[in-house]
Design an enzyme around this catalytic site. Structure first.
Site: not given
Length: 274
Positions: A40, A192, A194
């Site tokens: 990728r 997320y 945190v």
């Protein structure tokens, strides 16, 4: 004359890809597009090359100590050091607003603990006047934390890295205890939130440490806006290109005196602990 170096983690798609593109257009130096997935990453580089741009790909898994060390060795061999480091790599399962302990641990390994590995291995390569940009979120504001004890600790002027680690560990122990504890800590998408609050807090602590060392290095975090990416399942207010605006401002245009701040998507500073 030494060639300057900019690095973007997780640069193969979304905001990271647009930051790489913006750097390639405006930065007089080498721009490293790094990604965990080599295929990728190389395809992203090819896409930019078709636009006439010339990023350099290097594989980098931010959760892997070995991978970061291999990248550091490459920089030491081929470059003078690091001038710009954009910590963009991150994950979020948008379909799970309440995650399991295992999923939360994986997210925090990528979004937060990786920054500590990068600090240990890549920060020694930072040149003076280097810029570090941490991709946070409006979910990285302290107001997202519901547990008052931690709210009070995290807003201290003398906050330490050890206390941030204790904060994250306390959340993970809560995630082990079940959904109710998870929700009482930070609500939906608590892991997320945190991770990004911890990232923001780490930004300010590390900036303070650089200043104590007398190093003219800037560390800032940024909320790029709610951006339409694969991670958000195409939902959002901004395009990835628009989301890259504030990170690119911090990388290229902001005064070097701008240090230890939380910058909003429109490039103005906000108080993260209001």
């Amino acid at each position: 004359m030494a060639t300057k170096v900019a690095i973007v983690t997780g640069g193969n798609r979304g905001i990271g890809f647009e930051i790489v593109k913006g750097l390639c257009l405006k930065y007089d130096g080498i721009v490293y597009l790094t990604a965990r997935d080599e295929d990728r990453g190389k395809k992203a580089v090819q896409k930019l090359e078709q636009m006439g741009l010339k990023p350099v790909f290097h594989k980098l898994d931010v959760t892997s100590h070995k991978s970061i060390e291999e990248f550091a060795a490459h920089i030491q061999t081929n470059n003078q050091g690091i001038d710009i480091l954009v910590n963009n790599a991150g994950i979020l399962d948008f379909d799970k607003s309440v995650s399991s302990y295992e999923d939360s641990k994986k997210l925090l390994d990528t979004n937060f603990y990786s920054l500590l590995k990068i600090s240990d291995i890549l920060y020694p390569l930072l040149l003076n006047t280097a810029r570090i940009i941490n991709l946070s979120s409006d979910w990285g504001l302290l107001s997202n934390i519901r547990k008052q004890t931690w709210f009070d600790i995290l807003e201290k002027d003398n906050l330490s890295v050890e206390e941030i680690l204790q904060f994250v560990d306390d959340f993970l122990q809560g995630a082990k205890s079940g959904k109710n504890t998870f929700m009482s800590f930070a609500g939906h998408y608590g892991d997320y939130k945190v991770s990004k609050v911890a990232m923001s807090a780490l930004t300010f602590v590390q900036q303070r440490e650089f200043l104590k060392l007398g190093r003219d290095i800037s560390v800032n975090c940024v909320h790029p806006g709610f951006v339409k990416t694969d991670m958000t399942k195409g939902m959002g207010d901004f395009s990835p290109e628009r989301g890259a605006r504030a990170p690119l401002y911090l990388a290229l245009e902001a005064p070097q005196s701008l240090k230890g701040t939380f910058v909003w998507h429109d490039c103005h500073q906000v108080n993260w602990d209001d």
